[in-house]
Design an enzyme around this catalytic site. Structure first.
Site, short mmCIF file in Angstrom:
data_model
loop_
_atom_site.label_atom_id
_atom_site.label_comp_id
_atom_site.label_asym_id
_atom_site.label_seq_id
_atom_site.Cartn_x
_atom_site.Cartn_y
_atom_site.Cartn_z
CG ASP A 1 44.17 43.98 42.88
OD1 ASP A 1 44.95 43.66 43.80
OD2 ASP A 1 44.35 43.63 41.70
CD GLU B 1 48.64 39.51 42.37
OE1 GLU B 1 49.43 38.64 41.98
OE2 GLU B 1 47.40 39.39 42.27
#
Length: 454
Positions: A92, A156
């Protein structure tokens, strides 16, 4: 042991690595469905899973984590009796911010001035490619000498804790003898660096309400309480005049005793405009690695274009607090909440919601794994010795892994050196750094396997 065969193999694999990084960067995998479709993250996760399968990983799985995102797991068995190494990265990314400010499209890997530009190129899709390069080089030069687990996180950057909670519920899944977190970076390009400390993080969302609805600023301004003005005053209370973070009850005087960050180099790395002062007191290393730092990362208010002469009935802000090792992030969040509530002006109604949290981390740099990494970096970066630095950012999973596996050694390396401009527009990665760190990681896995035989 010589780095030559491994380095030659990695060099030969770089065109493939560039093509794969371009494919991975193309996914708009911001783990916030309010900004980008969830399908973008799901497609990126599927790409990562397919890449692991292509490298003969077993038990490849898309893990549905409690925050609604997916982490990707795979296992590559090594020789009998070999230690297990967990390799971490996240797929991500941060949102691209103002896409018009990018010189080239943020989700299109573009080569320019000797670097590869694109959101996630360094943070941290490039970290996943680094792991693949290291493993491929080993397979082409005698085989991977350890058992390898790979975990690629899907949220994250949002700090929502999905993988941490999943790991706590499945403690056997990520168990390893050592962990390589591929999400930090060298002190600067060409200076091999391991990260010894990470600041933790507390993320709060604050709302102030003062009126039942917006009012004409000419008719009511000067007496009616404006929520946006109240928010500005409240947020200003979080810093002293010199910019030092000032949260009631939170210590801000710790000192960093390791590698020092020269102020002129920091100004250049941060691209501070001429004549603009740095904020805070103490050394730069104190400020960015050893002390708390508050940042207002967003405010909901009318844009300049289209604004009307109105008093605002409500205002909302998101506040990030970086918390250094030695301070508890949960306690820091409580102190920040109490500070906001006690400094709210004019009796405005305040609500505070905590939307993210992660503890700070300190690695044991005296462990055998660090000795193995120092030897590997010395070979991958001829003439250079491994340096140890701090990092002001947060990787909440580190503390979760340290708590679950107290005997595991945790190392932090990566591609996010200052020129990478992670989290900003025009993020990029140095292909030379990708190449050399992949060599270092491959040699580390060899060195570590040998050390376990001794």
């Amino acid at each position: 042991m010589t780095a030559r065969p491994i380095s030659e193999t990695v060099a030969s694999l770089m065109p493939r690595a560039k093509a794969e990084l371009a494919e991975l960067v193309a996914f708009r995998s911001v783990a916030d469905p309010a900004q980008f479709p969830k399908s973008e993250c799901e497609a990126a996760a599927a790409w990562v899973a397919d890449a692991l399968r292509a490298e003969d990983f077993q038990d490849v799985a898309l893990l549905d984590t409690p925050d609604g995102t997916q982490s990707v797991y795979g296992y590559l068995p090594g020789p009998a009796g070999a230690p297990t190494v967990l390799l971490y990265a996240h797929y991500d990314v941060q949102p691209p911010l103002d896409e018009s400010a990018w010189i080239s499209p943020p989700f299109e890997l573009t080569e320019r001035d000797g670097r590869w530009f694109g959101r996630g190129a360094a943070d941290c899709k490039g970290g996943f490619i680094m792991h693949l390069l290291a493993l491929r080089a080993l397979r082409a030069n005698g085989g991977v000498p350890v058992s390898v687990k790979v975990i690629a996180e899907g949220s994250e950057e949002q700090g929502t804790g999905g993988l941490e909670r999943y790991a706590e519920a499945h403690p056997e899944l990520l168990a390893a003898d050592t962990v390589v977190i591929g999400d930090t970076g060298n002190f600067r390009v060409g200076v091999p660096t391991v990260t010894a400390t990470l600041r933790g993080m507390a993320m709060l969302r604050v709302q102030l309400d003062t009126l039942q609805g917006n009012l004409h600023s000419g008719q009511f301004g000067g007496a009616a309480p404006d929520a946006l003005a109240a928010m500005i005053q409240l947020l200003a209370s979080l810093r002293a005049e010199d910019g030092t973070t000032t949260i009631d009850g939170l210590a801000t005087d710790a000192e960093w005793d390791g590698l020092q960050y020269p102020e002129d180099e920091f100004r250049q790395d941060a691209k501070v405009l001429d004549g603009v002062e740095l904020i805070g007191s103490g050394s730069v290393s104190d400020r960015v690695w050893a002390r708390p730092a508050v940042t207002v990362i967003g405010i909901d208010c009318p844009p300049v274009v289209g604004s009307t002469p109105s008093l605002q009935a409500s205002a909302r802000a998101q506040v990030s607090l970086r918390v250094p090792p030695g301070q508890d992030a949960a306690e820091a969040a409580k102190l920040l909440t109490a500070h906001l509530e006690s400094h709210t002006p004019w009796g405005a109604r305040i609500s505070v919601e905590q939307v993210g949290q992660g503890q700070a981390f300190r690695a044991d740099t005296t462990s055998p794994a660090y000795a193995a990494m120092a030897e590997a970096m010395r070979a991958a970066y001829p003439g250079e010795e491994m340096q140890t630095a701090g990092m002001g950012g947060s990787i909440p999973l580190c503390n979760t892994l340290a708590a679950l596996y107290p005997q595991a050694e945790i190392l932090l390396i990566g591609l996010s050196e200052p020129e990478a401009q992670i989290h900003a527009v025009n993020e990029s990665v140095s292909p030379r750094e990708l190449e050399q760190l992949s060599v270092a990681e491959a040699l580390f896995l060899r060195n570590y396997a040998e050390s376990k035989k001794a």
